[in-house]
Scaffold this motif. Structure first.
Motif, PDB file in Angstrom:
ATOM      1  N   ASP A 288       0.964  -1.081   0.445  1.00  0.00           N
ATOM      2  CA  ASP A 288      -0.222   0.063   0.338  1.00  0.00           C
ATOM      3  C   ASP A 288       1.074   1.728   0.063  1.00  0.00           C
ATOM      4  OD1 ASP A 288      -2.477  -0.576  -0.444  1.00  0.00           O
ATOM      5  OD2 ASP A 288      -2.421  -1.910   2.098  1.00  0.00           O
ATOM      6  N   ASN A 289       2.048   1.420   0.322  1.00  0.00           N
ATOM      7  CA  ASN A 289       2.917   2.159   0.151  1.00  0.00           C
ATOM      8  C   ASN A 289       4.122   1.650  -0.930  1.00  0.00           C
ATOM      9  OD1 ASN A 289       3.678   5.117   0.032  1.00  0.00           O
ATOM     10  ND2 ASN A 289       2.443   4.978   2.389  1.00  0.00           N
ATOM     11  N   TYR A 290       5.341   2.725  -0.638  1.00  0.00           N
ATOM     12  CA  TYR A 290       6.760   2.965  -0.870  1.00  0.00           C
ATOM     13  C   TYR A 290       7.155   1.747  -0.362  1.00  0.00           C
ATOM     14  CZ  TYR A 290       5.866   8.106  -2.154  1.00  0.00           C
ATOM     15  OH  TYR A 290       5.521   8.429  -2.977  1.00  0.00           O
ATOM     16  N   ILE A 291       8.496   0.813  -1.509  1.00  0.00           N
ATOM     17  CA  ILE A 291       9.214  -0.010  -0.344  1.00  0.00           C
ATOM     18  C   ILE A 291      11.107   0.634  -1.060  1.00  0.00           C
ATOM     19  CG2 ILE A 291      10.680  -2.471  -0.656  1.00  0.00           C
ATOM     20  CD1 ILE A 291       7.255  -3.327  -2.100  1.00  0.00           C
ATOM     21  N   ASN A 292      11.882   0.842   0.346  1.00  0.00           N
ATOM     22  CA  ASN A 292      12.151   1.838   0.196  1.00  0.00           C
ATOM     23  C   ASN A 292      13.883   1.098   1.015  1.00  0.00           C
ATOM     24  OD1 ASN A 292      12.786   4.760   1.184  1.00  0.00           O
ATOM     25  ND2 ASN A 292      11.398   4.147   2.049  1.00  0.00           N
ATOM     26  N   GLY A 293      13.418  -0.034   1.505  1.00  0.00           N
ATOM     27  CA  GLY A 293      14.431  -1.009   1.502  1.00  0.00           C
ATOM     28  C   GLY A 293      14.895  -2.324   0.959  1.00  0.00           C
ATOM     29  N   SER A 294      15.606  -3.440   1.099  1.00  0.00           N
ATOM     30  CA  SER A 294      15.564  -5.051   0.210  1.00  0.00           C
ATOM     31  C   SER A 294      15.167  -5.757   0.554  1.00  0.00           C
ATOM     32  CB  SER A 294      17.910  -4.320   0.210  1.00  0.00           C
ATOM     33  OG  SER A 294      18.006  -3.388   0.085  1.00  0.00           O
ATOM     34  N   PRO A 295      14.713  -6.771   0.089  1.00  0.00           N
ATOM     35  CA  PRO A 295      13.664  -8.065  -0.021  1.00  0.00           C
ATOM     36  C   PRO A 295      15.049  -8.562   1.606  1.00  0.00           C
ATOM     37  CG  PRO A 295      13.830  -7.526  -1.941  1.00  0.00           C
ATOM     38  CD  PRO A 295      14.877  -6.549  -1.554  1.00  0.00           C
ATOM     39  N   ALA A 296      14.925  -9.397   1.660  1.00  0.00           N
ATOM     40  CA  ALA A 296      15.334 -10.380   2.965  1.00  0.00           C
ATOM     41  C   ALA A 296      14.939 -11.404   2.405  1.00  0.00           C
ATOM     42  CB  ALA A 296      15.953 -10.318   3.983  1.00  0.00           C
ATOM     43  N   VAL A 297      15.763 -12.900   2.032  1.00  0.00           N
ATOM     44  CA  VAL A 297      15.558 -13.943   1.829  1.00  0.00           C
ATOM     45  C   VAL A 297      15.874 -14.969   2.521  1.00  0.00           C
ATOM     46  CG1 VAL A 297      15.772 -15.611  -0.498  1.00  0.00           C
ATOM     47  CG2 VAL A 297      15.662 -14.237  -0.797  1.00  0.00           C
ATOM     48  N   ASP A 298      15.322 -16.081   2.988  1.00  0.00           N
ATOM     49  CA  ASP A 298      15.844 -17.452   3.755  1.00  0.00           C
ATOM     50  C   ASP A 298      14.080 -18.462   4.076  1.00  0.00           C
ATOM     51  OD1 ASP A 298      17.067 -18.767   5.324  1.00  0.00           O
ATOM     52  OD2 ASP A 298      16.236 -18.017   7.108  1.00  0.00           O
ATOM     53  N   ASP A 299      14.168 -19.342   3.522  1.00  0.00           N
ATOM     54  CA  ASP A 299      13.594 -20.648   3.702  1.00  0.00           C
ATOM     55  C   ASP A 299      12.206 -20.531   3.149  1.00  0.00           C
ATOM     56  OD1 ASP A 299      12.090 -22.761   5.282  1.00  0.00           O
ATOM     57  OD2 ASP A 299      10.914 -21.650   6.471  1.00  0.00           O
ATOM     58  N   GLN A 300      12.885 -20.137   1.776  1.00  0.00           N
ATOM     59  CA  GLN A 300      11.914 -20.113   0.467  1.00  0.00           C
ATOM     60  C   GLN A 300      10.058 -18.958   0.641  1.00  0.00           C
ATOM     61  OE1 GLN A 300      12.088 -21.910  -2.497  1.00  0.00           O
ATOM     62  NE2 GLN A 300      13.952 -22.735  -1.575  1.00  0.00           N
ATOM     63  N   LYS A 301      11.190 -18.169   1.378  1.00  0.00           N
ATOM     64  CA  LYS A 301      10.929 -16.546   2.076  1.00  0.00           C
ATOM     65  C   LYS A 301      11.279 -15.584   1.623  1.00  0.00           C
ATOM     66  CE  LYS A 301       7.866 -19.483   5.961  1.00  0.00           C
ATOM     67  NZ  LYS A 301       8.668 -20.309   5.954  1.00  0.00           N
ATOM     68  N   THR A 302      10.665 -14.221   1.378  1.00  0.00           N
ATOM     69  CA  THR A 302      11.185 -13.218   1.687  1.00  0.00           C
ATOM     70  C   THR A 302      10.727 -11.987   2.378  1.00  0.00           C
ATOM     71  OG1 THR A 302      12.665 -11.500   0.029  1.00  0.00           O
ATOM     72  CG2 THR A 302      10.006 -12.277  -1.563  1.00  0.00           C
ATOM     73  N   VAL A 303      11.147 -11.639   2.617  1.00  0.00           N
ATOM     74  CA  VAL A 303      10.331 -10.885   3.685  1.00  0.00           C
ATOM     75  C   VAL A 303      11.033  -9.189   4.003  1.00  0.00           C
ATOM     76  CG1 VAL A 303      10.512 -10.077   6.472  1.00  0.00           C
ATOM     77  CG2 VAL A 303      10.145 -12.058   5.423  1.00  0.00           C
ATOM     78  N   PHE A 304      10.224  -7.870   3.768  1.00  0.00           N
ATOM     79  CA  PHE A 304      10.660  -6.862   3.856  1.00  0.00           C
ATOM     80  C   PHE A 304       9.736  -6.280   4.602  1.00  0.00           C
ATOM     81  CE2 PHE A 304       7.809  -8.144   0.068  1.00  0.00           C
ATOM     82  CZ  PHE A 304       7.172  -6.308   0.332  1.00  0.00           C
ATOM     83  N   GLY A 305       9.770  -4.438   4.895  1.00  0.00           N
ATOM     84  CA  GLY A 305       9.267  -3.597   5.413  1.00  0.00           C
ATOM     85  C   GLY A 305       8.826  -2.661   4.215  1.00  0.00           C
ATOM     86  N   GLY A 306       8.135  -1.956   4.525  1.00  0.00           N
ATOM     87  CA  GLY A 306       7.005  -1.025   3.823  1.00  0.00           C
ATOM     88  C   GLY A 306       6.873   0.242   4.290  1.00  0.00           C
ATOM     89  N   CYS A 307       6.850   1.512   3.486  1.00  0.00           N
ATOM     90  CA  CYS A 307       6.498   2.392   4.080  1.00  0.00           C
ATOM     91  C   CYS A 307       4.358   2.463   4.690  1.00  0.00           C
ATOM     92  CB  CYS A 307       5.707   3.491   2.982  1.00  0.00           C
ATOM     93  SG  CYS A 307       8.236   4.018   3.106  1.00  0.00           S
TER      94      CYS A 307
END
Length: 239
Positions: free
Chosen positions: A50-69
């Motif tokens: 629902d908003n900007y994505i500033n950071g880089s996506p992290a990857v582990d265990d067949q998942k990606t995790v990231f934070g957003g605005c």
């Protein structure tokens, strides 16, 4: 490959589930995490926030995790880009998350560093000993988590409970992300210095005054530290 907004975070990459292809992951100010085939430059899947994505996506265990605005921690399946869960971080996230052993560590704009558990979808602890936002991505060691803050400090907390272990006072904001290498930590600051600190107590081992802000994150390999500066140069330091 064209997105509909700025790209401020670095890309990451994964192998496809059949291990036959390389896929590139990148977030954009169009609010979308893009998964792109590295060979063709074509979209594999997209995941919309629902908003900007500033950071880089992290990857582990067949998942990606990231934070957003949108103030959410997003957990997404690498196979098809489907949502696994969202965890409310209470304030927008400009930093990149660290994802280790099913745990996510990320700072937000409300001066809080969060540890969240992916299995339960719950926040495990919050570190609130700062009066400024966190744009630095945490470095996760065996027992501690280290990260920079816009309060001009480098923070080190206990990985299990989030309690402060030490802080180091720089002379400028610390948006650079630290690297843990053995018993040392390397990190830059907007005061124009690259610092090497002891991991045990945060005491300075040495610093080098570049003279212009060091907002990028250092890389450590083969007994060398490499980092870029706002003066337009890349610097390499040997041990």
């Amino acid at each position: 490959y064209q997105t509909d907004g700025e790209i401020l975070g670095a890309a990451n990459w994964i192998h496809s589930p059949d291990n036959q292809m390389v896929w590139i992951l990148v977030g954009s100010y169009d609010g979308i995490l893009h998964c792109v085939d590295a060979a063709t430059g074509k979209a594999v899947w997209t995941y919309e926030t629902d908003n900007y994505i500033n950071g880089s996506p992290a990857v582990d265990d067949q998942k990606t995790v990231f934070g957003g605005c949108d103030a959410m921690i997003h957990v997404v399946s690498l196979a098809d880009g489907s949502e696994i869960m969202q965890i409310d971080a209470d304030s927008y996230i400009a930093a990149s998350a660290a994802f280790v052993d099913g745990q996510v560590y990320v700072g937000n704009y409300d001066n809080v560093l969060i540890k969240a558990d992916i299995a339960s979808g719950k926040i495990v602890w919050k570190y609130t000993d700062s009066d400024s936002p966190f744009f630095s991505s945490p470095a996760v060691g065996d027992k501690v988590v280290v990260f920079g803050g816009r309060d001009e400090r480098v923070h080190c907390v206990n990985r299990n409970d989030g309690k402060a272990v030490w802080t180091f006072q720089a002379l400028g904001e610390v948006d650079s992300s630290p690297v843990i290498c053995g018993d040392k930590v390397v990190i830059g600051s907007e005061d124009g210095r690259l610092y090497m600190l002891r991991l045990s107590d945060g005491k300075q081992v040495w610093s080098y005054d570049i003279g212009q802000p060091v907002t990028s994150s250092p890389a450590v390999a083969n007994h060398m530290v490499v980092v870029g500066s706002d003066d337009g140069y890349v610097y390499a330091f040997s041990s």
